[in-house]
Design an enzyme around this catalytic site. Structure first.
Site, PDB file in Angstrom:
ATOM      1  N   VAL A   1       6.675   9.637   1.334  1.00 40.83           N
ATOM      2  CA  VAL A   1       8.117   9.147   1.548  1.00 40.83           C
ATOM      3  C   VAL A   1       8.398   7.772   2.026  1.00 40.83           C
ATOM      4  CG1 VAL A   1       8.868  10.225   3.810  1.00 40.83           C
ATOM      5  CG2 VAL A   1      10.477   9.673   1.939  1.00 40.83           C
TER       6      VAL A   1
ATOM      7  N   LEU B   1       0.930  -0.998   0.104  1.00 38.46           N
ATOM      8  CA  LEU B   1       0.043  -0.105  -0.111  1.00 38.46           C
ATOM      9  C   LEU B   1       1.037   1.218   0.027  1.00 38.46           C
ATOM     10  CD1 LEU B   1      -2.716  -0.844   2.549  1.00 38.46           C
ATOM     11  CD2 LEU B   1      -2.995  -0.712   0.333  1.00 38.46           C
TER      12      LEU B   1
ATOM     13  N   SER C   1       6.163   5.173   2.556  1.00 41.85           N
ATOM     14  CA  SER C   1       5.702   3.957   1.708  1.00 41.85           C
ATOM     15  C   SER C   1       6.521   3.874   0.468  1.00 41.85           C
ATOM     16  CB  SER C   1       4.344   4.138   1.192  1.00 41.85           C
ATOM     17  OG  SER C   1       3.917   5.291   0.581  1.00 41.85           O
TER      18      SER C   1
ATOM     19  N   CYS D   1     -10.525   3.746  10.100  1.00 50.91           N
ATOM     20  CA  CYS D   1      -9.863   3.671   8.634  1.00 50.91           C
ATOM     21  C   CYS D   1      -8.948   2.500   8.568  1.00 50.91           C
ATOM     22  CB  CYS D   1      -9.089   4.899   8.307  1.00 50.91           C
ATOM     23  SG  CYS D   1      -8.679   5.009   6.337  1.00 50.91           S
TER      24      CYS D   1
ATOM     25  N   CYS E   1      -6.488  10.560   8.037  1.00 54.85           N
ATOM     26  CA  CYS E   1      -6.561   9.513   7.030  1.00 54.85           C
ATOM     27  C   CYS E   1      -6.510   9.918   5.637  1.00 54.85           C
ATOM     28  CB  CYS E   1      -7.719   8.447   7.478  1.00 54.85           C
ATOM     29  SG  CYS E   1      -7.561   6.772   6.900  1.00 54.85           S
TER      30      CYS E   1
ATOM     31  N   GLY F   1       2.063   7.815  -1.763  1.00 54.60           N
ATOM     32  CA  GLY F   1       2.655   9.067  -2.508  1.00 54.60           C
ATOM     33  C   GLY F   1       3.511   9.571  -1.739  1.00 54.60           C
TER      34      GLY F   1
END
Length: 359
Positions: free
Chosen positions: A11, A6, A13, A97, A192, A9
């Site tokens: 840094v 997942l 992940s 979430c 979230c 956008g």
């Protein structure tokens, strides 16, 4: 091993992708979960995120799929948040979430086809015997176990957190060293998937404005007006518009739409030591079994690197009580209290705070 990653956008992940590739994992599929806004203003932040995710996918030669969980998000997470706020309680949309969207609907529809799902959360896992536990990240300031404290054991078994053992500062350095397209991108501060939307604007759009008095709890003196109790939470200091502060929200009368405040950093009215919990959720099962004897724990009732020592007791009918060693600021009904072992290593789960005492 096949891994669903997942990415957002951001840094964190992006460095997860780099680390997994570096460790020799080639069977990776990147996913971006898209949640639309609740108005007609468009979703510029998502377009920017997807563009960044596309660049990362291209850099590592990996497939990227943009999946939509828009309706599920608004029907579940936002419905919970608005319903809770309307009741005068303090919700935690991020926790819901994670449980319902990222590791709920996503896992049911896409993640189940992979051996594991990897995310950029600052958290770890650890085994005690054959049982897998959620464990704290090495960076206490960035640790996100409190946001994960409502996930289920089945969800945890399928999760991996590749940057949990890396301090945030080093994560940023890795991104710079390998020339990530988002190496210098700021961390998102939104709730979230709400992204850049202002929380008060979101609440105003759905619950409106209803003027009510701000009362000094000690004297009964009216100090000003607020736009609706749903904009305020116990322990809040900013956004009251009062002079001569600091002023803290210490109580709410939901029926009459009244906010009560107390003055000064040291006001005893904003502190308490006893927290009653309902709906206690243990991720990997109750580590103490059926005992009703007090046990030693560490806990937190808000997102903070500070863990507080306490005794934790199971009373009856599912009610648990935290007796804190130190005063706790801003105990708000509806908040989650997150429970850790006495060493502050394992996150056992969380329960909903049911009451707050004001003399």
């Amino acid at each position: 091993m096949s891994i669903a990653v997942l990415i957002s956008g951001g840094v964190d992940s992006a460095v997860v992708v780099h680390k997994l590739k570096e460790e020799g994992h080639d069977d990776l599929q990147l996913f971006y979960i898209r949640i639309g806004m609740d108005n007609d203003e468009g979703d510029c932040a998502a377009e920017e995120d997807i563009e960044m995710c596309t660049l990362i996918a291209k850099k590592y030669g990996l497939p990227l799929e943009v999946v939509s969980l828009h309706q599920e998000y608004w029907d579940n997470v936002m419905e919970y948040a608005l319903r809770t706020v309307k009741q005068g309680l303090t919700p935690n949309p991020d926790m819901m979430c994670n449980r319902m969207i990222k590791f709920g609907y996503f896992e049911e529809r896409w993640g189940k086809d992979f051996d594991m799902t990897a995310t950029g959360h600052y958290a770890n896992t650890a085994f005690v015997g054959d049982t897998k536990y959620l464990a704290m990240a090495v960076d206490p300031v960035k640790d996100q176990t409190d946001f994960l404290a409502q996930i289920t054991y089945d969800q945890l078994k399928h999760l991996m957190f590749p940057i949990g053992n890396i301090p945030k500062e080093d994560v940023r350095k890795i991104a710079q060293e390998v020339h990530m397209p988002n190496a210098y991108r700021k961390d998102s501060q939104g709730i979230c998937f709400l992204g850049q939307i202002n929380y008060n604007d979101f609440i105003r759009r759905h619950l409106g404005v209803k003027k009510g008095p701000i009362i000094e709890i000690e004297t009964g003196r009216k100090l000003g007006e607020h736009n609706g109790f749903w904009f305020h939470t116990i322990g809040q200091r900013k956004g009251l518009g009062l002079s001569g502060g600091p002023w803290y929200v210490v109580k709410k009368n939901v029926h009459d739409n009244v906010i009560y405040v107390s003055n000064g950093y040291g006001t005893a009215k904003q502190y308490g030591k006893v927290l009653h919990l309902d709906e206690m959720h243990f991720i990997s099962g109750n580590p103490w079994g059926d005992t009703t004897e007090p046990v030693d724990i560490l806990f937190k009732n808000r997102h903070t690197p500070i863990l507080t020592k306490a005794k934790f007791t199971h009373l009856h009918d599912g009610e648990w009580v935290i007796e804190s060693e130190n005063d706790v600021q801003g105990i708000a009904p509806g908040q989650f209290a997150v429970i850790y072992d006495a060493q502050g290593h394992l996150c056992y789960g969380s329960g909903v705070i049911t009451g707050q005492k004001v003399e």
